[in-house]
Scaffold this motif. Structure first.
Motif, PDB file in Angstrom:
ATOM      1  N   TYR A  62       0.850  -1.191   0.000  1.00 54.77           N
ATOM      2  CA  TYR A  62       0.000   0.000   0.000  1.00 54.77           C
ATOM      3  C   TYR A  62       0.887   1.243   0.000  1.00 54.77           C
ATOM      4  N   ALA A  63       0.274   2.410  -0.209  1.00 56.51           N
ATOM      5  CA  ALA A  63       1.030   3.668  -0.254  1.00 56.51           C
ATOM      6  C   ALA A  63       1.366   4.082   1.176  1.00 56.51           C
ATOM      7  N   ALA A  64       2.487   3.587   1.664  1.00 54.32           N
ATOM      8  CA  ALA A  64       2.820   3.746   3.085  1.00 54.32           C
ATOM      9  C   ALA A  64       2.950   5.211   3.490  1.00 54.32           C
ATOM     10  N   ASP A  65       3.428   6.068   2.581  1.00 59.12           N
ATOM     11  CA  ASP A  65       3.627   7.456   2.978  1.00 59.12           C
ATOM     12  C   ASP A  65       2.312   8.221   3.137  1.00 59.12           C
ATOM     13  N   PHE A  66       1.197   7.647   2.693  1.00 59.14           N
ATOM     14  CA  PHE A  66      -0.101   8.241   3.030  1.00 59.14           C
ATOM     15  C   PHE A  66      -0.265   8.272   4.550  1.00 59.14           C
ATOM     16  N   VAL A  67       0.190   7.216   5.213  1.00 56.67           N
ATOM     17  CA  VAL A  67       0.094   7.140   6.676  1.00 56.67           C
ATOM     18  C   VAL A  67       1.279   7.837   7.334  1.00 56.67           C
ATOM     19  N   THR A  68       2.491   7.496   6.904  1.00 61.38           N
ATOM     20  CA  THR A  68       3.687   7.953   7.614  1.00 61.38           C
ATOM     21  C   THR A  68       3.995   9.429   7.381  1.00 61.38           C
ATOM     22  N   GLN A  69       3.538   9.978   6.282  1.00 60.51           N
ATOM     23  CA  GLN A  69       3.814  11.385   5.982  1.00 60.51           C
ATOM     24  C   GLN A  69       2.537  12.229   6.006  1.00 60.51           C
ATOM     25  N   THR A  70       1.613  11.932   5.080  1.00 61.31           N
ATOM     26  CA  THR A  70       0.429  12.788   4.932  1.00 61.31           C
ATOM     27  C   THR A  70      -0.409  12.832   6.203  1.00 61.31           C
ATOM     28  N   LEU A  71      -0.808  11.666   6.720  1.00 59.68           N
ATOM     29  CA  LEU A  71      -1.636  11.674   7.915  1.00 59.68           C
ATOM     30  C   LEU A  71      -0.855  12.099   9.152  1.00 59.68           C
ATOM     31  N   ARG A  72       0.334  11.558   9.312  1.00 61.80           N
ATOM     32  CA  ARG A  72       1.099  11.854  10.542  1.00 61.80           C
ATOM     33  C   ARG A  72       1.303  13.359  10.713  1.00 61.80           C
ATOM     34  N   HIS A  73       1.604  14.068   9.653  1.00 65.09           N
ATOM     35  CA  HIS A  73       1.940  15.488   9.782  1.00 65.09           C
ATOM     36  C   HIS A  73       0.729  16.415   9.697  1.00 65.09           C
ATOM     37  N   ASN A  74      -0.452  15.872   9.382  1.00 64.21           N
ATOM     38  CA  ASN A  74      -1.614  16.740   9.187  1.00 64.21           C
ATOM     39  C   ASN A  74      -2.844  16.303   9.961  1.00 64.21           C
ATOM     40  N   LEU A  75      -2.764  15.191  10.672  1.00 66.43           N
ATOM     41  CA  LEU A  75      -3.970  14.609  11.246  1.00 66.43           C
ATOM     42  C   LEU A  75      -4.575  15.476  12.360  1.00 66.43           C
ATOM     43  N   HIS A  76      -3.752  16.151  13.127  1.00 65.66           N
ATOM     44  CA  HIS A  76      -4.296  17.027  14.169  1.00 65.66           C
ATOM     45  C   HIS A  76      -5.152  18.132  13.536  1.00 65.66           C
ATOM     46  N   GLU A  77      -4.655  18.733  12.468  1.00 62.28           N
ATOM     47  CA  GLU A  77      -5.410  19.809  11.823  1.00 62.28           C
ATOM     48  C   GLU A  77      -6.636  19.261  11.091  1.00 62.28           C
ATOM     49  N   ILE A  78      -6.513  18.087  10.500  1.00 62.39           N
ATOM     50  CA  ILE A  78      -7.659  17.434   9.860  1.00 62.39           C
ATOM     51  C   ILE A  78      -8.770  17.207  10.883  1.00 62.39           C
ATOM     52  N   ALA A  79      -8.400  16.713  12.066  1.00 63.49           N
ATOM     53  CA  ALA A  79      -9.383  16.464  13.122  1.00 63.49           C
ATOM     54  C   ALA A  79      -9.989  17.767  13.642  1.00 63.49           C
ATOM     55  N   ARG A  80      -9.147  18.762  13.831  1.00 62.95           N
ATOM     56  CA  ARG A  80      -9.640  20.053  14.337  1.00 62.95           C
ATOM     57  C   ARG A  80     -10.631  20.689  13.382  1.00 62.95           C
ATOM     58  N   ARG A  81     -10.365  20.552  12.088  1.00 60.34           N
ATOM     59  CA  ARG A  81     -11.214  21.179  11.068  1.00 60.34           C
ATOM     60  C   ARG A  81     -12.434  20.336  10.714  1.00 60.34           C
ATOM     61  N   GLY A  82     -12.446  19.066  11.093  1.00 60.36           N
ATOM     62  CA  GLY A  82     -13.559  18.203  10.730  1.00 60.36           C
ATOM     63  C   GLY A  82     -13.591  17.844   9.263  1.00 60.36           C
ATOM     64  N   VAL A  83     -12.436  17.884   8.599  1.00 63.69           N
ATOM     65  CA  VAL A  83     -12.348  17.511   7.182  1.00 63.69           C
ATOM     66  C   VAL A  83     -12.277  15.996   7.085  1.00 63.69           C
ATOM     67  N   LYS A  84     -13.044  15.437   6.181  1.00 62.30           N
ATOM     68  CA  LYS A  84     -13.022  13.984   5.983  1.00 62.30           C
ATOM     69  C   LYS A  84     -12.051  13.629   4.861  1.00 62.30           C
ATOM     70  N   ILE A  85     -11.442  12.453   4.984  1.00 62.09           N
ATOM     71  CA  ILE A  85     -10.378  12.002   4.084  1.00 62.09           C
ATOM     72  C   ILE A  85     -10.836  10.746   3.355  1.00 62.09           C
ATOM     73  N   ILE A  86     -10.641  10.727   2.035  1.00 59.34           N
ATOM     74  CA  ILE A  86     -10.937   9.544   1.226  1.00 59.34           C
ATOM     75  C   ILE A  86      -9.720   9.268   0.349  1.00 59.34           C
ATOM     76  N   ALA A  87      -9.200   8.045   0.404  1.00 64.34           N
ATOM     77  CA  ALA A  87      -7.971   7.729  -0.333  1.00 64.34           C
ATOM     78  C   ALA A  87      -7.999   6.291  -0.827  1.00 64.34           C
ATOM     79  N   ASN A  88      -7.482   6.076  -2.037  1.00 70.04           N
ATOM     80  CA  ASN A  88      -7.305   4.695  -2.514  1.00 70.04           C
ATOM     81  C   ASN A  88      -5.888   4.211  -2.227  1.00 70.04           C
ATOM     82  N   ALA A  89      -5.356   4.652  -1.100  1.00 69.75           N
ATOM     83  CA  ALA A  89      -3.981   4.329  -0.714  1.00 69.75           C
ATOM     84  C   ALA A  89      -3.793   2.854  -0.391  1.00 69.75           C
TER      85      ALA A  89
END
Length: 608
Positions: A62-89
């Motif tokens: 799978y696209a490991a950097d979706f988890v290790t980079q994209t989510l890890r570095h942005n997940l706090h702000e994603i949660a704070r903003r209530g933005v939903k994420i959809i990925a074919n990772a």
């Protein structure tokens, strides 16, 4: 699913391929109002790479950097903003990707629910497909030896994504769903679209198609690239503002570079499609022929007029299988007669490699390919560039055995001191052999694909819906055609009067051409016949050329069959995905009336 309302939802497209820029997510999150971010990772080549990775490590694929980079570095702000994420990772290992995402959510102490859709992976049916006499959907070839199969994945749709969102998922991960389904799933969830609301489903699918390739909509890969050249480092990622009707506005974040224009969005609509009246998806058959694209204001374009019909009863399935090995070398030559030096070196190197293969009782190469880049090779006019003073020579080959590739690379390297003067290179050391995973596509009754949804351990089987019978597309009136009198004609390059973009599907390429002005369309239509396009690409295209028309955006789409040397990781060409094919066609001369050319101050070219 939510009931249909009147609000517009804003969906950002943050990834067009595995390896896209990590700056996309924070850029989109800087927007004040954003509901979803979608990530598309899965080109057909990517599936081959992921299948190979999982063959080595069952926890990969799978696209490991979706988890290790994209989510890890942005997940706090994603949660704070209530933005939903959809990925074919999820690639070929959706569950592993979802488990990694859930572990990260727990590690960061966030209250987010991760859902995933699985069932597209059909590797366990390899033997059954072999027994069933499955045939390749383009060539009719029989199913490969089951022992050689690396992956088998069905292209699934959007309703399963919507179901996961409806069950409370904040992050939805899929495997090989169609690219546009990431966006369509959000629309279905938000607006409550039914399975038979074909026009709405087509509109949502088009929104997904427009934003799933990221900055290709906002100035990347654009005919008028010079307009945004100074902003290339900070192009804005696209946002689709979709309303309940399925129509949408395409835009980008404020204070970012690039452009959202009729030209850039029209190009992306034609990217990687075939028949625009029958763009086949799991949830709907789309008709883009009457779509209109209009500029509302700077960097805001409205897209309307997508029409839909019932989808096909079968799903497309793509398998990858082992097909030998490939390898190659790049070598620079500069100085007088460099193109001829490079061609001579390549011929000598292949002759020496073949002699070494014979000495070891190994069979000949499956295929070889030599390109002298910088000498008009891509234009099929090497003789014009034979006196080029600076070139790069690419020598590539395929062989059933790794040993055959290693021998060839060793012989090419060993020829270095015998090369003509002016040879140089950047690479350090000798390149190696790479396994080839060839693509095999076929159609499968959707009832054989058992999908399920898992949201934080709550698993539900997806019901297979019986689709209505497919419907034929309504007839189109032909585009107007006009040819000026010979005494009044001047010739201008196509790029001066049209935009164009090319793409690939397997071994097939497409080139979409859009007239910049309505006045140019009749002359483009008359000039660009399938025969003319076939002749322009004769050095690449081995199959037929089909032409389709899109009067809504003043466009013509050409589909070039057997045009990419096998395509993907199989092809030995320097452009195995046809990304530059539009650039070749844009050099085509088009005859125009002298007065029309003068009115628009168009450049003139002389016929050869």
């Amino acid at each position: 699913m939510r009931k249909e309302g009147h609000r517009v939802i804003r969906i950002g497209g943050a990834s067009g391929y595995w390896g896209d820029a990590l700056l996309a997510t924070p850029q989109l999150l800087a927007e004040k109002h954003l509901d979803y971010i979608i990530y598309d990772y899965l080109a057909e080549i990517t599936m081959s790479i992921l299948a190979r990775a999982r063959a080595k490590d069952d926890a990969a694929g799978y696209a490991a950097d979706f988890v290790t980079q994209t989510l890890r570095h942005n997940l706090h702000e994603i949660a704070r903003r209530g933005v939903k994420i959809i990925a074919n990772a999820g690639g070929v290992n959706v569950r592993a990707c979802a488990m990694a995402a859930r572990a990260l959510v727990r590690e960061l102490g966030l209250d987010l629910r991760v859902g995933f859709v699985e069932g597209d992976n059909l590797l366990h049916l390899a033997q059954a497909f072999s027994r069933d006499g499955v045939r390749e959907m383009f060539s009719g070839a029989p199913f490969p030896d089951a022992a050689s199969i690396g992956s088998i994945n069905a292209y699934i749709g959007a309703f399963e994504i919507a179901e996961a969102l409806g069950r409370g998922a904040d992050i939805v991960i899929t495997g090989r769903c169609v690219d546009s389904a990431l966006t369509l799933g959000a629309c279905i969830h938000e607006f409550g679209w039914r399975r038979d609301e074909w026009n709405k489903l087509a509109g949502g699918s088009l929104a997904g198609h427009i934003i799933e390739c990221g900055v290709q909509t906002t100035g990347g890969n654009f005919t008028d690239w010079e307009d945004v050249a100074e902003q290339m480092h900070c192009l804005g990622y696209p946002i689709a503002e979709v309303d309940p009707s399925g129509e949408f506005v395409c835009t980008k974040p404020s204070a970012t570079g690039g452009v959202v224009s009729v030209g850039s969005v029209s190009e992306q609509m034609l990217y990687e499609i075939a028949d625009p009246q029958s763009y086949l998806l799991p949830d709907v058959t789309c008709d883009f022929s009457q779509v209109t694209i209009s500029q509302l204001e700077r960097d805001r374009v409205r897209v309307a007029g997508a029409r839909g019909r019932p989808p096909p009863s079968a799903l497309k399935v793509c398998a990858t299988y082992e097909a030998g090995y490939r390898g190659g070398r790049l070598l620079n030559f500069y100085g007088r007669g460099s193109a001829r030096k490079g061609a001579s070196f390549a011929a000598a190197g292949l002759a020496r490699a073949r002699a070494a293969l014979r000495q070891r009782n190994l069979e000949d190469f499956t295929e070889t390919d030599v390109e002298v880049l910088g000498a008009e090779h891509q234009f099929g006019a090497f003789s014009k560039g034979a006196d080029a003073r600076e070139v790069v020579v690419k020598i590539a080959f395929r062989h059933p055995q790794r040993e055959g590739i290693e021998i060839a690379l060793r012989e090419l390297t060993g020829l270095g001191l015998a090369a003509p003067p002016g040879a140089s290179g950047f690479q350090a050391g000798r390149p190696g052999a790479s396994p080839v995973l060839r693509l095999y596509s076929f159609l499968l009754d959707r009832r054989r694909v058992a999908l399920s949804i898992d949201v934080e351990g709550e698993r539900v089987e997806v019901e297979t819906f019986t689709q209505p019978a497919p419907q034929a597309a309504p007839p189109l009136a032909p585009l107007p055609c006009a040819t000026p009198d010979a005494s009044d004609a001047i010739y201008t390059p196509l790029w001066a009067i049209a935009w164009a973009r090319s793409g690939d599907k397997g071994n097939t390429a497409n080139v979409g051409v859009i007239a910049r002005e309505a006045a140019f369309l009749p002359y483009i239509s008359a000039c660009l016949t399938p025969e003319a396009v076939q002749k322009r690409f004769a050095h690449f295209v081995e199959g037929a050329v089909e032409r389709y028309e899109l009067p809504g955006v003043r466009a013509i789409n050409f589909v070039l069959h057997d045009a990419l040397g096998g395509g993907g990781v199989v092809s030995l060409r320097s452009d195995p995905q046809g990304k530059g094919y539009a650039q070749l066609l844009l050099e085509h001369p088009v005859p125009l009336p002298r007065a029309l050319a003068a009115r628009h101050d168009l450049p003139m070219v002389e016929l050869e």
